[in-house]
Scaffold this motif. Sequence first.
Motif, PDB file in Angstrom:
ATOM      1  N   THR A   1       0.804  -1.228   0.000  1.00 51.89           N
ATOM      2  CA  THR A   1       0.000   0.000   0.000  1.00 51.89           C
ATOM      3  C   THR A   1       0.836   1.277   0.000  1.00 51.89           C
ATOM      4  O   THR A   1       0.312   2.357  -0.287  1.00 51.89           O
ATOM      5  CB  THR A   1      -0.916   0.041   1.242  1.00 51.89           C
ATOM      6  OG1 THR A   1      -0.098  -0.032   2.428  1.00 51.89           O
ATOM      7  CG2 THR A   1      -1.899  -1.108   1.236  1.00 51.89           C
TER       8      THR A   1
ATOM      9  N   ILE B   1      -9.554   2.203  -5.879  1.00 52.54           N
ATOM     10  CA  ILE B   1      -8.738   1.171  -5.236  1.00 52.54           C
ATOM     11  C   ILE B   1      -9.708   0.224  -4.542  1.00 52.54           C
ATOM     12  O   ILE B   1     -10.421   0.624  -3.606  1.00 52.54           O
ATOM     13  CB  ILE B   1      -7.762   1.795  -4.217  1.00 52.54           C
ATOM     14  CG1 ILE B   1      -6.826   2.790  -4.916  1.00 52.54           C
ATOM     15  CG2 ILE B   1      -6.956   0.707  -3.509  1.00 52.54           C
ATOM     16  CD1 ILE B   1      -6.101   3.719  -3.971  1.00 52.54           C
TER      17      ILE B   1
ATOM     18  N   CYS C   1     -10.742  -3.162  -2.394  1.00 51.85           N
ATOM     19  CA  CYS C   1     -10.198  -4.083  -1.390  1.00 51.85           C
ATOM     20  C   CYS C   1     -11.327  -4.515  -0.461  1.00 51.85           C
ATOM     21  O   CYS C   1     -12.480  -4.112  -0.630  1.00 51.85           O
ATOM     22  CB  CYS C   1      -9.076  -3.404  -0.595  1.00 51.85           C
ATOM     23  SG  CYS C   1      -9.648  -2.009   0.416  1.00 51.85           S
TER      24      CYS C   1
ATOM     25  N   PHE D   1      -9.195  -1.714   4.177  1.00 56.78           N
ATOM     26  CA  PHE D   1      -9.343  -0.259   4.176  1.00 56.78           C
ATOM     27  C   PHE D   1      -8.923   0.321   5.529  1.00 56.78           C
ATOM     28  O   PHE D   1      -8.140   1.274   5.597  1.00 56.78           O
ATOM     29  CB  PHE D   1     -10.794   0.126   3.871  1.00 56.78           C
ATOM     30  CG  PHE D   1     -11.089   1.587   4.061  1.00 56.78           C
ATOM     31  CD1 PHE D   1     -10.815   2.502   3.059  1.00 56.78           C
ATOM     32  CD2 PHE D   1     -11.636   2.050   5.260  1.00 56.78           C
ATOM     33  CE1 PHE D   1     -11.082   3.858   3.242  1.00 56.78           C
ATOM     34  CE2 PHE D   1     -11.899   3.396   5.451  1.00 56.78           C
ATOM     35  CZ  PHE D   1     -11.620   4.308   4.443  1.00 56.78           C
TER      36      PHE D   1
ATOM     37  N   MET E   1      -7.325   7.618   0.456  1.00 61.17           N
ATOM     38  CA  MET E   1      -8.377   6.816   1.077  1.00 61.17           C
ATOM     39  C   MET E   1      -9.746   7.115   0.457  1.00 61.17           C
ATOM     40  O   MET E   1     -10.624   6.254   0.449  1.00 61.17           O
ATOM     41  CB  MET E   1      -8.426   7.051   2.591  1.00 61.17           C
ATOM     42  CG  MET E   1      -7.133   6.718   3.345  1.00 61.17           C
ATOM     43  SD  MET E   1      -6.371   5.129   2.925  1.00 61.17           S
ATOM     44  CE  MET E   1      -7.643   3.968   3.399  1.00 61.17           C
TER      45      MET E   1
ATOM     46  N   PHE F   1     -10.825   4.579  -2.186  1.00 62.65           N
ATOM     47  CA  PHE F   1     -11.063   3.187  -1.830  1.00 62.65           C
ATOM     48  C   PHE F   1     -12.529   2.805  -1.999  1.00 62.65           C
ATOM     49  O   PHE F   1     -13.431   3.579  -1.665  1.00 62.65           O
ATOM     50  CB  PHE F   1     -10.641   2.925  -0.382  1.00 62.65           C
ATOM     51  CG  PHE F   1      -9.181   2.609  -0.211  1.00 62.65           C
ATOM     52  CD1 PHE F   1      -8.776   1.381   0.297  1.00 62.65           C
ATOM     53  CD2 PHE F   1      -8.202   3.528  -0.557  1.00 62.65           C
ATOM     54  CE1 PHE F   1      -7.431   1.083   0.464  1.00 62.65           C
ATOM     55  CE2 PHE F   1      -6.861   3.251  -0.396  1.00 62.65           C
ATOM     56  CZ  PHE F   1      -6.469   2.015   0.113  1.00 62.65           C
TER      57      PHE F   1
ATOM     58  N   THR G   1     -14.788  -0.713  -0.997  1.00 60.80           N
ATOM     59  CA  THR G   1     -14.650  -1.983  -0.274  1.00 60.80           C
ATOM     60  C   THR G   1     -15.758  -2.953  -0.648  1.00 60.80           C
ATOM     61  O   THR G   1     -16.908  -2.552  -0.864  1.00 60.80           O
ATOM     62  CB  THR G   1     -14.673  -1.753   1.250  1.00 60.80           C
ATOM     63  OG1 THR G   1     -15.924  -1.171   1.628  1.00 60.80           O
ATOM     64  CG2 THR G   1     -13.539  -0.827   1.674  1.00 60.80           C
TER      65      THR G   1
END
Length: 428
Positions: free
Chosen positions: A28, A43, A45, A50, A97, A100, A102
């Motif tokens: 990361t 991104i 994940c 996260f 962030m 991100f 999720t």
Amino acid sequence: NAESQSIFPFDPSSLDVVLLTHAHIDHTGRLPQLLKSGYNGQIVCTTPTFGLAQILLNDNASLSSKRLKRLVNRAYRYTHREEEIEILTLKEVEETMDRFVTISFNHRFQIHTKIWITFIPTGHLLGAGNILLEIEEKGELKKILFSGDLGRKNYPLLPDPSPVPNVDFLVCETTYGNRSHQERGNPEDVIERIIKETCVEKAGRLIIPAFSVGRTQSIIYTLHKLFLQGRLPKIKIFTDSPMAEVSSRIYEEFHSLLNEEAKTIFAEHKTLFDFDNLIYVANFKESKAITNYYEPCIIISASGMLTGGRMEMHVKKNLNNPYCTFLMIGYSAEGTPGHRLMSGGKFLRIGGKDIPITASIERTDIYSGHAGKEDLLDFVRQQDKNTLKNIFLVHGEYQSMIDFRENLKEEGFNRCEIPSKGESFFLL
């Protein structure tokens, strides 16, 4: 322009999406730099990844700020490009962030008209997953599995790696591709023995360098189990890492993703990591005060390789203490103080000074989060030799990849590549 300043061997703006297997900083750490270099996508994940990634990147930014202040305070002639020393700010972490997205484990998620991804639990770290890619092309569905970092069986807190489906192409890590873990038995017995020798028989202190995310949770969980079993002496245990405390709360928040034993302990005690005499050290002043605590105790602190952090202070204060034991529980890269300490010298150079080593040095790989050679082979053995078109070996020392490829050939997996930097492959 952004491309000419990029540290990456490709144009980041040409990427569509980043799929992140887990939160460890070697996976990361350069995400903010990717954005600065022109990446405009998301991104993807798992949710725990996260949370842990945010902790690690914020810590990186904090260390970066301190590094920059040291350079300024020393009147350092600033001749390096910012990208070369990779200064990272909290604002850049926040912007990263925000990218991100999720998704849950084992949820087939469509990221493109004809592309689906699935995260499959792999142990190694909370939230870590193998990534299954399914790509429809000319009416045919091709399956590619990317291993990420494979976890071990019977690891503290984490469930065993989940089974994976048969695929057309496999990308497999090889960190332990040519070696097996040496430690046998279980973590409780290993730790109990060392505590007894150091803190009871010598009435000394046990210092455990451990990375704050993952490794520290495993060691504290082991100590908690010893406490519940009445096998832990009544000594103070100092967890000298604020980041470790925050990470532990994330592990508890996602306790449903842990192994059955951990879920049972959490259900019964409403905690995985809190017990009598465990003390989380809040600030540097309290950390310094520990050095003047002369009763038998255990100190768990970062960094795991002894490179900076609060651990550096504990090393300086205790290397020349015959009543102290350093227990190395993780990998230390060549050239780091941790690696030199495990190499068996009589002195360790820290901060420009050679410190005599009279403390005891112990090591164990019982807490290694990586699959050993046999577990890696078991991972590949799940594939059908007749339908698997190719294996690509990555994420390991070159000799490890060479040796693991030979092992795979002995198993009948004859199509196996070790890609070179910049090399391309057509997945037909």
